[in-house]
Scaffold this motif. Structure first.
Motif, short mmCIF file in Angstrom:
data_model
loop_
_atom_site.label_atom_id
_atom_site.label_comp_id
_atom_site.label_asym_id
_atom_site.label_seq_id
_atom_site.Cartn_x
_atom_site.Cartn_y
_atom_site.Cartn_z
N SER A 1 10.08 4.31 -14.78
CA SER A 1 9.05 3.63 -15.56
C SER A 1 7.88 4.55 -15.91
CB SER A 1 8.54 2.39 -14.81
OG SER A 1 8.01 2.75 -13.56
N ASP A 2 7.79 5.72 -15.26
CA ASP A 2 6.84 6.76 -15.67
C ASP A 2 7.57 8.09 -15.63
OD1 ASP A 2 4.83 8.51 -16.22
OD2 ASP A 2 3.46 7.81 -14.66
N PRO A 3 8.29 8.44 -16.70
CA PRO A 3 9.13 9.64 -16.67
C PRO A 3 8.37 10.95 -16.71
CG PRO A 3 9.23 8.61 -18.83
CD PRO A 3 8.46 7.69 -17.95
N LEU A 4 7.04 10.91 -16.81
CA LEU A 4 6.23 12.13 -16.81
C LEU A 4 5.41 12.27 -15.53
CD1 LEU A 4 4.99 12.09 -20.52
CD2 LEU A 4 6.94 13.29 -19.56
N ASN A 5 5.74 11.50 -14.52
CA ASN A 5 4.91 11.44 -13.31
C ASN A 5 4.93 12.76 -12.54
OD1 ASN A 5 3.21 10.22 -11.48
ND2 ASN A 5 4.80 8.98 -10.50
N ASN A 6 3.85 12.98 -11.80
CA ASN A 6 3.80 14.09 -10.85
C ASN A 6 4.40 13.65 -9.53
OD1 ASN A 6 2.42 15.76 -12.68
ND2 ASN A 6 0.42 14.98 -12.01
N ALA A 7 4.70 14.63 -8.69
CA ALA A 7 5.23 14.34 -7.36
C ALA A 7 4.11 13.81 -6.46
CB ALA A 7 5.85 15.58 -6.75
N GLU A 8 4.50 13.01 -5.45
CA GLU A 8 3.53 12.51 -4.49
C GLU A 8 2.81 13.69 -3.82
OE1 GLU A 8 3.30 9.70 -0.46
OE2 GLU A 8 5.23 10.09 -1.45
N GLY A 9 1.48 13.57 -3.72
CA GLY A 9 0.68 14.62 -3.12
C GLY A 9 0.21 15.68 -4.08
N SER B 1 0.83 -1.21 0.00
CA SER B 1 0.00 0.00 0.00
C SER B 1 0.86 1.26 0.00
CB SER B 1 -0.94 0.01 1.21
OG SER B 1 -0.20 -0.09 2.42
N ASN B 2 2.01 1.21 -0.65
CA ASN B 2 2.92 2.35 -0.71
C ASN B 2 2.37 3.39 -1.67
OD1 ASN B 2 5.06 4.13 -0.95
ND2 ASN B 2 6.62 2.53 -1.05
N SER B 3 2.14 4.60 -1.19
CA SER B 3 1.56 5.65 -2.03
C SER B 3 2.62 6.56 -2.65
CB SER B 3 0.59 6.51 -1.21
OG SER B 3 1.28 7.16 -0.15
N ALA B 4 3.90 6.22 -2.52
CA ALA B 4 4.97 7.05 -3.08
C ALA B 4 4.85 7.09 -4.60
CB ALA B 4 6.33 6.51 -2.67
N ALA B 5 5.18 8.23 -5.17
CA ALA B 5 5.13 8.38 -6.62
C ALA B 5 6.26 7.60 -7.28
CB ALA B 5 5.23 9.86 -7.00
N ILE B 6 5.93 6.92 -8.37
CA ILE B 6 6.96 6.26 -9.17
C ILE B 6 7.92 7.33 -9.69
CG2 ILE B 6 7.36 5.04 -11.34
CD1 ILE B 6 4.79 3.50 -10.82
N TRP C 1 -1.19 11.52 -9.01
CA TRP C 1 0.13 10.99 -9.34
C TRP C 1 0.06 9.47 -9.48
CZ3 TRP C 1 -1.46 12.34 -4.52
CH2 TRP C 1 -1.28 11.43 -3.49
N ASN C 2 1.04 8.92 -10.15
CA ASN C 2 1.13 7.48 -10.37
C ASN C 2 1.90 6.88 -9.20
OD1 ASN C 2 1.26 4.90 -11.38
ND2 ASN C 2 2.36 5.43 -13.25
N ALA C 3 1.18 6.24 -8.29
CA ALA C 3 1.81 5.67 -7.09
C ALA C 3 2.21 4.23 -7.35
CB ALA C 3 0.85 5.75 -5.90
N ILE C 4 3.24 3.80 -6.66
CA ILE C 4 3.79 2.47 -6.91
C ILE C 4 2.79 1.37 -6.58
CG2 ILE C 4 4.92 2.40 -4.65
CD1 ILE C 4 7.16 0.77 -6.03
N GLY D 1 13.70 2.59 -5.00
CA GLY D 1 13.47 3.29 -3.74
C GLY D 1 14.43 2.84 -2.66
N TYR D 2 14.35 3.51 -1.55
CA TYR D 2 15.28 3.24 -0.45
C TYR D 2 14.61 2.34 0.58
CZ TYR D 2 18.96 4.08 2.99
OH TYR D 2 19.99 3.91 3.88
N ILE D 3 15.31 1.26 0.94
CA ILE D 3 14.85 0.35 1.99
C ILE D 3 15.45 0.84 3.31
CG2 ILE D 3 14.90 -2.01 2.87
CD1 ILE D 3 13.28 -1.87 0.36
#
Length: 906
Positions: A232-240, A216-221, A245-248, A851-853
């Motif tokens: 994988s989505d180079p035109l994405n908006n920022a999270e929020g 359920s990670n809502s971070a933007a790709i 935005w395209n979330a992972i 992403g960062y673990i």
């Protein structure tokens, strides 16, 4: 190097202090004898003492496996030295020993009684779906690092060998049953019987199910990876973002870039990008039982991780030294797998047949592994299919088709945004858009449920537009939602949804098989030991164009010239190997040289050598120093060669024909302007096998009664390293053409008829520079007494990330990892085992995102109570008892606390 040695020295000093206070009389001398005399075959494919192996090896016996807390076998290997595990869902796990860990497990080999249990379709290992059940497992060996010289291609970063119990040695009935939280049920059964002194029969079976861990990670790709390559989505908006935005871990978030002057004038003359709301992973994976659910197995309304196996075998002792074996293995499983997307693997079926003839000096073995796609589907394709489906069949009153749900969303969004930025609208006003008919009938005009104040700020207008547009998304579990979902999940290729063939089905029609035949002979001539062997494998891949470049719907030709193979892909490889070992100085110095030559259909021949020396010192040969050098090759996986998987915004294509010409796809800058690097030409050659040269020095020995240490250091150099590359190109491999050149605005959408237009693509490519890694491990085991045994290990891993700035390497390995464990039998019939594991934070890449673990620590434990009179034991245990946020694969769910209670009968 200070960052490496400091933790090691601290660990050693703590251990030394604790050991110094232990009375000698309490030490378990019997364990010393067993430890020093244990024999292993896997390290050199011939018998040798475990203490004297020329390479790093880890072994687990059946007794150790019983004591260790575990809910999934492969994941439990993370407690061992130098082994990293990726767990993308409950049962789908993978391991690696020297970096480049991922849920695809493309650089390791996993064997069950020397049968390669890789998925023929996906070229990967789904945890222990097809391997040996825990109840039938006699021992497990992990051979570290490069072992292509003896195990062939892909034995790059480790070989895992599972050995089942011999029915001639282990007769009778064994059973286990346990349950736990998340509705976990795990039952296993094993029965073996010897008839006379010649024949034996064995059958093992298991059933497992539990509520799956859903992400359920809502971070933007990410638009751009940390290495500067296109995401994988180079035109994405920022999270929020107020425009979405395209979330992972949301799916079906279809994007649309708005460039109309009438609309951009309301946005400070800037183009903007809108994303539909999409659906959660739970909404795409869970199927209510009342919905006409097509998935009957492992289902109660929630998505279930599940596996059942049936594994009978027949054994014939032809002579005292010659035995024949026939084995069959059937496995059916559920799980969530992650790579370029998240995939719900449902009812994945595997068939394995093995026949073998063997003595203590030679063997002949033949087997086949066959997998079926079951009802597997892509979560993203399902959600995108829902959003791109027409809202209803037939035409509107004006004669045009009804819009798709995504088009309708964009229409509502832009009209609300326009009203909020201009003069507003009164509640009850009908827009030029539709409200979905959840029952599946004719949509009704969309009426604004509230008044819209005019002349709002851009931010407020965007937020309101997103809020109201989300109301026209098809409601989850409504009759129409369920109808479309079942149709798309079962669909293959372009399917007819509401009268138009504009939706791609989310199902995979894959079936694949490989046949493998191998043999080996061993000779002992004085102090010289020699082995020679060979193997050959044929692959047959079929997917009707849903996964590979095969079938009549495929836009490109499969890699074969034979017309009869147009609807399938045939590939093969084979090799021969040999090894010489010679003992000197009263068998205290052992020198070995091994080599293997492999021939690949698509890549020609490759040679893999291995040289090693082991020096054994001490009265009982308890001090063993080893050094080895190896060169290994990795054939690109079948997917790397032949995949053709279209996500609409991204095409994932294999690279086994002529390579690609294209443009750098680093995407647009945040202000919407084209990045100058975007138009930089790139040339991608046909993929070639990856090569690694590595050397290791190590010590394994007994430094005091009951105290054992294993330490090693390695360095590896990779040439032609295979990594992931995204670029702007054409499906036919030619460079995009036309004037003006393509810009970074607009969607990289798949054209329905023209396959020569440029688009965002992903493929596998070789690095043109060397990649360097190094690492060290140290482990200590102390057998204090029967009541208390202590173990600890530390692993340091390092890569020069700057080696190849133009390729995604995917090292996916923490710099630091350590384990501390205790176990023993404090009271009669009572045993315990506890382990604490800590990993430092690190960057994790999978094609879906990077992403960062975060660093995390987990505590596992188990307490057992034996009931000798009824030949049983009770076990209470759990993993991640502190319920840490244990995310092991970026984009996957954290694997939370699991507690279980079980009974075992033997």
């Amino acid at each position: 190097m200070k960052q490496f040695f400091t933790p090691v020295l601290l660990s050693l000093s703590v251990i030394k202090f604790s050991f110094a206070q232990v009375p000698t009389k309490k030490k378990n001398l019997e364990l010393d004898t067993l430890y020093l005399k244990e024999v292993i075959v896997s390290a050199s494919r011939t018998a040798e003492p475990l203490m004297e192996t020329p390479v790093s090896v880890e072994r687990l016996t059946a007794a150790q496996l019983k004591r260790l807390p575990s809910t999934e076998f492969i994941s439990s290997l993370a407690r061992l030295k130098g082994i990293d595990v990726s767990q993308s869902s409950w049962l789908i796990t993978s391991f690696s020993t020297r970096g480049f860990n991922s849920s695809k497990a493309e650089r390791v080999v996993q064997l069950a009684d020397y049968v390669d249990v890789a998925s023929p379709t996906a070229s990967l290992y789904y945890g222990n779906w097809v391997g040996v059940s825990e109840l039938d497992m006699e021992s497990v060996d992990v051979v570290f690092g490069a072992n292509s010289a003896l195990y062939g291609s892909n034995a790059f970063n480790g070989v895992l060998l599972m050995h089942s119990k011999d029915p001639f040695k282990y007769q009778g009935l064994s059973a286990s049953l346990r349950g736990g939280n998340r509705s976990m049920i795990d039952g296993q059964l094993r029965y073996a019987k010897v008839f006379g002194d010649r024949f034996a029969f064995k059958i093992s079976a298991n059933y497992f199910e539990a509520d799956e861990f859903l992400a359920s990670n809502s971070a933007a790709i990410k638009r751009v990876t940390s290495g500067g390559l296109a995401g994988s989505d180079p035109l994405n908006n920022a999270e929020g973002s107020n425009t979405g935005w395209n979330a992972i871990n949301r799916y079906g978030e279809v994007g649309s870039t708005v460039t109309s002057p009438a609309l951009t004038a309301l946005n400070n003359n800037q183009s903007y990008r809108i994303y539909t709301r999409g659906y959660t992973e739970a909404e795409m994976a869970n199927w209510p039982e009342s919905s006409g659910n097509p998935f009957k197995l492992f289902n109660n309304g929630n998505y279930k991780a599940g596996n059942y196996r049936i594994n009978p075998s027949l054994h014939w002792q032809i002579t005292p030294k010659l035995r024949a074996v026939y084995e069959y293995r059937l496995s059916v499983s559920n799980g969530i797998f992650q790579s370029t997307s998240r995939y719900a693997q449902r009812g994945m079926k595997y068939d394995v047949h093995r026949v073998e003839l063997k003595t203590d000096k030679w063997f002949l073995r033949a087997y086949t592994v066959f997998d079926y796609g079951g009802k597997a589907y892509d979560l993203s394709s399902l959600a995108s299919g829902l959003m791109n489906a027409p809202m209803a069949a037939g035409n509107q009153p004006n004669g045009s088709r009804y819009p798709t749900f995504a088009q309708n969303y964009f229409s509502v969004w832009n009209q609300v945004f326009t009203a909020a930025r201009s003069n507003g609208l009164a509640a009850g006003t009908a827009l030029n858009a539709f409200a979905p008919n959840s029952a599946g009938g004719t949509p009704t005009p969309y009426v604004i449920p509230q008044s819209i104040a005019g002349h709002q700020s851009i931010e407020a207008a965007q937020a309101l537009a997103t809020q109201l547009a989300s109301g026209v998304q098809l409601p989850v579990n409504s009759p129409l939602f369920q109808q479309l979902r079942e149709q798309i999940v079962a669909g293959i290729g372009l399917i007819d949804v509401n009268g138009t063939k504009t939706v791609r089905g989310a199902a995979f029609a894959n079936t694949a098989r490989f046949w493998d035949i191998s043999g080996q002979r061993e000779w002992n001539i004085g102090k010289l030991n020699a082995i020679a062997g060979a193997s050959y494998r044929t692959h047959l891949l079929q997917s009707a164009g849903t996964l590979f470049s095969d079938g009549p719907s495929s836009p490109i030709t499969a890699n074969t010239n034979e017309v009869q193979y147009r609807d399938r892909i045939v590939n093969w490889d084979g090799g021969a190997y040999g090894q010489l070992r010679y003992s000197l100085w009263k068998d205290r110095l052992k020198l070995a040289a091994a080599g293997r030559f492999d021939q690949f259909r698509n890549f020609g021949g490759r040679f893999s050598p291995r040289l090693s020396a082991v020096l054994s010192l001490g009265d009982n040969r308890q001090h063993n120093f080893r050094v080895n050098y190896a060169q290994a090759f990795r054939q690109p996986a079948q997917l790397d060669q032949f995949i053709y998987l279209d996500f609409g915004t991204l095409l994932v294509a294999g690279n086994v024909t002529n390579g690609y010409q294209g443009l750098n796809a680093v995407s647009a800058l945040p202000n919407g302007q084209a990045n100058p690097d975007f138009l930089k030409p790139v040339t991608i050659k046909k993929i070639a096998p990856e090569q690694m040269n590595t050397w290791e020095i190590g010590y394994k020995g007994q430094i005091a009664k009951g105290l054992y240490v294993d330490a090693s250091y390695y360095r590896s150099v990779y040439n032609n390293f295979i990594g992931t590359l995204r670029f702007y190109g054409r499906e036919d491999g030619l460079a995009p053409t036309g004037a003006p050149l393509p810009t970074a605005t607009g969607d990289f959408a798949k054209p329905t008829t023209d396959r020569t237009r440029g688009r965002l693509m992903q493929t596998w490519a070789n690095a043109d520079k060397e990649v360097h890694t190094q690492g060290a491990i140290v482990s200590l085991e102390y057998f204090f007494s029967k009541k208390l045994n202590f173990n600890t290990n530390y692993t340091w891993s390092n890569i020069n990330e700057n080696d190849v700035p133009g390729l995604i390497l995917g090292f996916n390995t923490p710099t630091h990892k350590f384990n501390v464990g205790i176990q023993g039998e404090p009271l009669k019939n009572v045993s315990y085992a506890f382990n604490y594991r800590h990993t430092s934070g690190y960057t994790y890449f999978m094609p879906v995102d990077e992403g960062y673990i975060q660093a995390f620590g987990t505590l596992d434990g188990q307490v057992s109570y034996r009931l000798p009179k009824i030949k049983s034991a009770l076990r209470l245990g759990g993993t991640n008892l502190l319920n840490a946020n244990a995310v092991q694969v970026y984009g996957a769910a954290p694997i939370g606390r699991i507690v279980y209670l079980g009974w075992v009968f033997e």
